[in-house]
Design a protein around this motif. Structure first.
Motif, PDB file in Angstrom:
ATOM      1  N   SER A   1       0.836  -1.195   0.000  1.00 20.50           N
ATOM      2  CA  SER A   1       0.000   0.000   0.000  1.00 20.50           C
ATOM      3  C   SER A   1       0.869   1.241   0.000  1.00 20.50           C
ATOM      4  CB  SER A   1      -0.909  -0.003   1.237  1.00 20.50           C
ATOM      5  OG  SER A   1      -0.115   0.005   2.407  1.00 20.50           O
ATOM      6  N   PRO A   2       0.327   2.375  -0.436  1.00 19.80           N
ATOM      7  CA  PRO A   2       1.085   3.624  -0.410  1.00 19.80           C
ATOM      8  C   PRO A   2       1.450   4.018   1.014  1.00 19.80           C
ATOM      9  CG  PRO A   2      -0.895   3.825  -1.760  1.00 19.80           C
ATOM     10  CD  PRO A   2      -1.009   2.540  -1.026  1.00 19.80           C
ATOM     11  N   ALA A   3       2.598   4.640   1.178  1.00 22.22           N
ATOM     12  CA  ALA A   3       2.999   5.134   2.488  1.00 22.22           C
ATOM     13  C   ALA A   3       1.981   6.138   2.985  1.00 22.22           C
ATOM     14  CB  ALA A   3       4.385   5.765   2.407  1.00 22.22           C
ATOM     15  N   GLY A   4       1.679   6.090   4.274  1.00 20.98           N
ATOM     16  CA  GLY A   4       0.692   6.993   4.842  1.00 20.98           C
ATOM     17  C   GLY A   4      -0.721   6.484   4.791  1.00 20.98           C
ATOM     18  N   LEU A   5      -0.938   5.278   4.244  1.00 23.36           N
ATOM     19  CA  LEU A   5      -2.287   4.716   4.182  1.00 23.36           C
ATOM     20  C   LEU A   5      -2.821   4.501   5.589  1.00 23.36           C
ATOM     21  CD1 LEU A   5      -4.499   3.413   2.296  1.00 23.36           C
ATOM     22  CD2 LEU A   5      -3.431   1.236   2.852  1.00 23.36           C
ATOM     23  N   ARG A   6      -4.101   4.714   5.778  1.00 19.40           N
ATOM     24  CA  ARG A   6      -4.735   4.532   7.080  1.00 19.40           C
ATOM     25  C   ARG A   6      -5.177   3.084   7.242  1.00 19.40           C
ATOM     26  NH1 ARG A   6      -9.259   8.730   8.646  1.00 19.40           N
ATOM     27  NH2 ARG A   6      -7.364  10.004   8.666  1.00 19.40           N
ATOM     28  N   VAL A   7      -4.750   2.456   8.321  1.00 18.75           N
ATOM     29  CA  VAL A   7      -5.119   1.074   8.638  1.00 18.75           C
ATOM     30  C   VAL A   7      -6.110   1.100   9.794  1.00 18.75           C
ATOM     31  CG1 VAL A   7      -4.306  -1.188   9.369  1.00 18.75           C
ATOM     32  CG2 VAL A   7      -2.881   0.221   7.867  1.00 18.75           C
ATOM     33  N   THR A   8      -7.265   0.484   9.597  1.00 17.46           N
ATOM     34  CA  THR A   8      -8.303   0.439  10.625  1.00 17.46           C
ATOM     35  C   THR A   8      -8.147  -0.814  11.472  1.00 17.46           C
ATOM     36  OG1 THR A   8      -9.834   1.632   9.183  1.00 17.46           O
ATOM     37  CG2 THR A   8     -10.784   0.460  11.058  1.00 17.46           C
ATOM     38  N   LEU A   9      -8.190  -0.636  12.793  1.00 17.67           N
ATOM     39  CA  LEU A   9      -8.046  -1.750  13.726  1.00 17.67           C
ATOM     40  C   LEU A   9      -9.338  -1.926  14.518  1.00 17.67           C
ATOM     41  CD1 LEU A   9      -4.502  -1.009  15.194  1.00 17.67           C
ATOM     42  CD2 LEU A   9      -5.081  -2.442  13.239  1.00 17.67           C
ATOM     43  N   VAL A  10      -9.686  -3.178  14.783  1.00 14.11           N
ATOM     44  CA  VAL A  10     -10.811  -3.508  15.662  1.00 14.11           C
ATOM     45  C   VAL A  10     -10.265  -4.406  16.765  1.00 14.11           C
ATOM     46  CG1 VAL A  10     -13.030  -4.668  15.876  1.00 14.11           C
ATOM     47  CG2 VAL A  10     -12.531  -3.312  13.840  1.00 14.11           C
ATOM     48  N   SER A  11     -10.546  -4.044  18.009  1.00 10.62           N
ATOM     49  CA  SER A  11     -10.030  -4.811  19.147  1.00 10.62           C
ATOM     50  C   SER A  11     -11.153  -5.576  19.836  1.00 10.62           C
ATOM     51  CB  SER A  11      -9.349  -3.878  20.157  1.00 10.62           C
ATOM     52  OG  SER A  11     -10.286  -2.955  20.685  1.00 10.62           O
TER      53      SER A  11
END
Length: 257
Positions: A108-118
């Motif tokens: 993925s491009p640098a700076g891409l937002r990764v969504t986390l679910v805990s």
């Protein structure tokens, strides 16, 4: 009839090819290479600009890590982090990452937002409503729901003896699996007056209490001035107090000096 020949015979044709000098050949070679490079650069910049304008990173796997550790790992990889709301999970401890988007291994491009679910831990269990049920059945229902039924408490109440009148916490409360729930059981309505057993012997006091449908509880012995040894000098509850059937009466018996 004769036709005038406008072209010489084929045998007399001469093939004339342009005579290229070495310098001219090199120049044409440079032109061709430049054209190829220009076409490639045009396609590279206009059709697929992302690889040139942005660096690309591989999304690391952070499932199973705590939210704090996962955030650190993603930021070190040049990615941004967005933490979504926690969701119940029967197997993952609370605060552990259970899902990520994009998934691990994606370029993925640098700076891409990764969504986390805990994980919010195991799903909560509502306390069952057991009011009005037999005490034994009420405890079984609490246990079957995935909670822990503690030893039943008994209180005086208008309900028949042995019937569950409430739970602590009350029915409908949401608890973690295995949480303790106390079932409060009725001892019946307080309709029996406590008899006066002061001055009686221990045996007579026991007989008198049991005749009224009550139980003799703790017997404490202590030295008491002016009292005959072996006689009852105090009782709890006091005489005349209304009690439910089976209520325990504690007494104090005078002992010899």
């Amino acid at each position: 009839m004769r036709f005038r020949r406008h072209m010489p015979p084929v045998a007399q044709w001469r093939w004339h090819l342009p005579a290229f000098e070495a310098r001219s050949a090199r120049r044409w070679g440079v032109y061709v290479v430049a054209a190829i490079l220009a076409g490639y650069a045009t396609a590279y910049l206009l059709v697929f600009p992302a690889p040139l304008l942005h660096g690309r990173e591989v999304v690391p796997r952070v499932i199973g890590l705590s939210v704090a550790d996962a955030t650190d790992a993603l930021r070190k990889a040049g990615l941004q982090v967005q933490v979504g709301p926690a969701e119940p999970d029967p197997s993952a401890p609370k605060g552990t990452v259970t899902w990520q988007d994009p998934p691990p291994g994606v370029s993925s491009p640098a700076g891409l937002r990764v969504t986390l679910v805990s994980s919010d831990g195991p799903p909560k269990i509502p306390v069952p409503d057991v009011v009005g049920m037999d005490a034994t059945l009420a405890q079984r229902l609490v246990t079957a729901a995935g909670l822990t039924a503690t030893q039943a408490e008994s209180v005086q109440a208008a309900s028949p003896p042995g019937v569950a009148i409430l739970t602590r916490p009350p029915g409908g409360s949401v608890l973690a699996p295995g949480s303790a729930v106390a079932v409060v059981v009725s001892r019946g309505a307080p309709t029996i007056p406590i008899p006066d057993v002061l001055g009686m012997s221990l045996a007579d006091a026991r007989t008198r209490v049991e005749m009224e449908g009550l139980q003799l509880g703790t017997v404490t012995r202590r030295r008491t001035a002016g009292a005959n040894p072996g006689t009852v000098v105090a009782q709890q509850p006091a005489a005349g107090t209304l009690a439910a059937p089976g209520t325990v009466v504690d007494i104090v018996v005078a002992r010899s000096p």
